[in-house]
Design a protein around this motif. Sequence first.
Motif, PDB file in Angstrom:
ATOM      1  N   PHE A 238       0.858  -1.179   0.000  1.00  5.58           N
ATOM      2  CA  PHE A 238       0.000   0.000   0.000  1.00  5.58           C
ATOM      3  C   PHE A 238       0.894   1.229   0.000  1.00  5.58           C
ATOM      4  N   GLY A 239       0.303   2.423  -0.114  1.00  6.35           N
ATOM      5  CA  GLY A 239       1.079   3.649  -0.022  1.00  6.35           C
ATOM      6  C   GLY A 239       0.781   4.648  -1.122  1.00  6.35           C
ATOM      7  N   GLN A 240       1.193   5.901  -0.861  1.00  4.74           N
ATOM      8  CA  GLN A 240       0.933   6.999  -1.789  1.00  4.74           C
ATOM      9  C   GLN A 240       1.635   6.815  -3.128  1.00  4.74           C
ATOM     10  N   GLY A 241       2.775   6.135  -3.118  1.00  2.00           N
ATOM     11  CA  GLY A 241       3.497   5.927  -4.374  1.00  2.00           C
ATOM     12  C   GLY A 241       2.752   5.058  -5.357  1.00  2.00           C
ATOM     13  N   LEU A 242       1.803   4.249  -4.882  1.00  6.13           N
ATOM     14  CA  LEU A 242       0.984   3.446  -5.784  1.00  6.13           C
ATOM     15  C   LEU A 242      -0.051   4.291  -6.510  1.00  6.13           C
ATOM     16  N   GLU A 243      -0.428   5.435  -5.944  1.00  5.51           N
ATOM     17  CA  GLU A 243      -1.576   6.187  -6.432  1.00  5.51           C
ATOM     18  C   GLU A 243      -1.217   7.539  -7.027  1.00  5.51           C
ATOM     19  N   GLN A 244      -0.100   8.125  -6.641  1.00  4.84           N
ATOM     20  CA  GLN A 244       0.217   9.485  -7.060  1.00  4.84           C
ATOM     21  C   GLN A 244       1.148   9.549  -8.259  1.00  4.84           C
ATOM     22  N   LEU A 245       1.949   8.527  -8.478  1.00 10.12           N
ATOM     23  CA  LEU A 245       2.941   8.584  -9.547  1.00 10.12           C
ATOM     24  C   LEU A 245       2.295   8.410 -10.915  1.00 10.12           C
ATOM     25  N   ASP A 246       2.917   9.011 -11.932  1.00 11.05           N
ATOM     26  CA  ASP A 246       2.383   8.954 -13.294  1.00 11.05           C
ATOM     27  C   ASP A 246       2.536   7.562 -13.907  1.00 11.05           C
ATOM     28  N   ASP A 247       3.487   6.774 -13.416  1.00 13.69           N
ATOM     29  CA  ASP A 247       3.706   5.424 -13.920  1.00 13.69           C
ATOM     30  C   ASP A 247       3.284   4.431 -12.842  1.00 13.69           C
ATOM     31  N   SER A 248       2.565   3.389 -13.229  1.00 15.40           N
ATOM     32  CA  SER A 248       2.028   2.431 -12.272  1.00 15.40           C
ATOM     33  C   SER A 248       3.061   1.364 -11.949  1.00 15.40           C
ATOM     34  N   LEU A 249       3.451   1.296 -10.689  1.00 16.18           N
ATOM     35  CA  LEU A 249       4.395   0.270 -10.256  1.00 16.18           C
ATOM     36  C   LEU A 249       3.789  -1.123 -10.402  1.00 16.18           C
ATOM     37  N   VAL A 250       2.506  -1.278 -10.072  1.00 10.49           N
ATOM     38  CA  VAL A 250       1.861  -2.587 -10.140  1.00 10.49           C
ATOM     39  C   VAL A 250       1.789  -3.080 -11.583  1.00 10.49           C
ATOM     40  N   THR A 251       1.444  -2.196 -12.512  1.00 11.89           N
ATOM     41  CA  THR A 251       1.376  -2.581 -13.923  1.00 11.89           C
ATOM     42  C   THR A 251       2.732  -3.029 -14.427  1.00 11.89           C
ATOM     43  N   ARG A 252       3.781  -2.322 -14.044  1.00 11.86           N
ATOM     44  CA  ARG A 252       5.125  -2.706 -14.459  1.00 11.86           C
ATOM     45  C   ARG A 252       5.525  -4.062 -13.872  1.00 11.86           C
ATOM     46  N   MET A 253       5.125  -4.314 -12.635  1.00 10.28           N
ATOM     47  CA  MET A 253       5.434  -5.605 -12.015  1.00 10.28           C
ATOM     48  C   MET A 253       4.736  -6.747 -12.748  1.00 10.28           C
ATOM     49  N   MET A 254       3.529  -6.503 -13.218  1.00 14.73           N
ATOM     50  CA  MET A 254       2.779  -7.549 -13.914  1.00 14.73           C
ATOM     51  C   MET A 254       3.393  -7.922 -15.249  1.00 14.73           C
ATOM     52  N   THR A 255       4.193  -7.025 -15.826  1.00 14.93           N
ATOM     53  CA  THR A 255       4.811  -7.296 -17.131  1.00 14.93           C
ATOM     54  C   THR A 255       6.306  -7.510 -17.031  1.00 14.93           C
ATOM     55  N   SER A 256       6.836  -7.657 -15.827  1.00 11.90           N
ATOM     56  CA  SER A 256       8.280  -7.809 -15.647  1.00 11.90           C
ATOM     57  C   SER A 256       8.700  -9.252 -15.927  1.00 11.90           C
ATOM     58  N   PRO A 257       9.770  -9.449 -16.730  1.00 14.21           N
ATOM     59  CA  PRO A 257      10.245 -10.826 -16.972  1.00 14.21           C
ATOM     60  C   PRO A 257      10.892 -11.462 -15.749  1.00 14.21           C
ATOM     61  N   GLU A 258      11.409 -10.629 -14.817  1.00  9.53           N
ATOM     62  CA  GLU A 258      12.019 -11.175 -13.608  1.00  9.53           C
ATOM     63  C   GLU A 258      10.972 -11.601 -12.582  1.00  9.53           C
ATOM     64  N   LEU A 259       9.843 -10.900 -12.558  1.00  8.70           N
ATOM     65  CA  LEU A 259       8.745 -11.242 -11.652  1.00  8.70           C
ATOM     66  C   LEU A 259       7.608 -11.823 -12.487  1.00  8.70           C
ATOM     67  N   ARG A 260       7.608 -13.124 -12.631  1.00  4.98           N
ATOM     68  CA  ARG A 260       6.598 -13.762 -13.476  1.00  4.98           C
ATOM     69  C   ARG A 260       5.312 -13.944 -12.684  1.00  4.98           C
TER      70      ARG A 260
END
Length: 384
Positions: free
Chosen positions: A181-203
Amino acid sequence: MAGSEWARLEAVVRHGLRQLRERYLHSVRDWREQGVTDPTGASDEAGESSPELGDSLLCDLPVDMQLYIMTFLTPHDLCSLGMTNHYWDQMTRDRLLWRYFLLRDLPSWPSIEWHSLPDISILNSCLSESPDGATPDYMSVYVKSCPKNRKSTRARHPIYGAVTSFLQSLVMQTEPRFAMFGQGLEQLDDSLVTRMMTSPELRPVVSILQRQIDGIGSGVTFQLDDQHKFNILTLYSRTRNERDRARVDPNVVGNKMFVPEAPGDNQLATPDNLIPQVKEVCRIVDGFIYVANAESHNNHNRPEEMAQVLAMTDPTFGPLKRPLLVLSCIAQPGNKRIPCVYMAHELGLNKLQRPWMVQNTEASTLSGLLDGIAWILNEVGKKM
């Protein structure tokens, strides 16, 4: 730091080293008058004395030039220089020089942990030429806090670590779960969660996607390096549409993870007014991941953020040994960030009675994320 402050600090360092060199050269002259030909105390295996201080071209340089050369050295190289003789040992231990190194390198450190965070008074005293009270050992502070030194001293008892890992593996049969959780999930222009879902290191193992909690959170299991599985339950304070509106209008308020104690009250972050679904998440997880907005140009309400962290990690929900990973996140690599050491102090993490680490992270590239995940997996018994 402003250029004028750096110039003032360098002037203080040069002045201190100049005084130190004059005191040492005075001692060398006394030793020579007493017939001591090797003031450094060093000699080779053949019994021949090392060249005296005055015979060294490096030692004959002005103190300002010696300081200029030492600023190009790494702290490791500086310590090696200090092992050559008594003069350089004293020169490289000067507290003003290590003040300089601490201020210079601290903003670039990618992480800081709960047992190595420099005290805020030490950081503030770095800006003062004559700090009150006892003089801090800046060399020890640097060595203790530097991430490279922490990694080299992390595994000192391999046999004990192997036994501990085996015993923990007997207890933890399923993949660990973390609440993110946290403000960085909601305020930043780029989504950390979306990037994690498409990361080859984190399948992501999408087949076991968790059910959402009233539209503000979901869970998914990831697999790191094709072997370490872990589950992340992502909790948002607003729905997606509300988050999009809040990025345009910062005055949008509301937090669906907390309910006001009475109609009209402010939504204070306390364990008592967490919604039941979030309380249940806090009870079942093995650790917490707080995503902080580390972009320096944004306005931040750190006291409220810390109140939310304290509410989520309240001891009534589970043991204090559960770790907290703070991802100090920016959207793009070029954005200016708050150094992780200052982020730890802004959030008041030194008051927590549990293991924690602040890790610099970039949402667009996921830089630093894997290091943070590896740390929290280690803390819950999944040896990396």
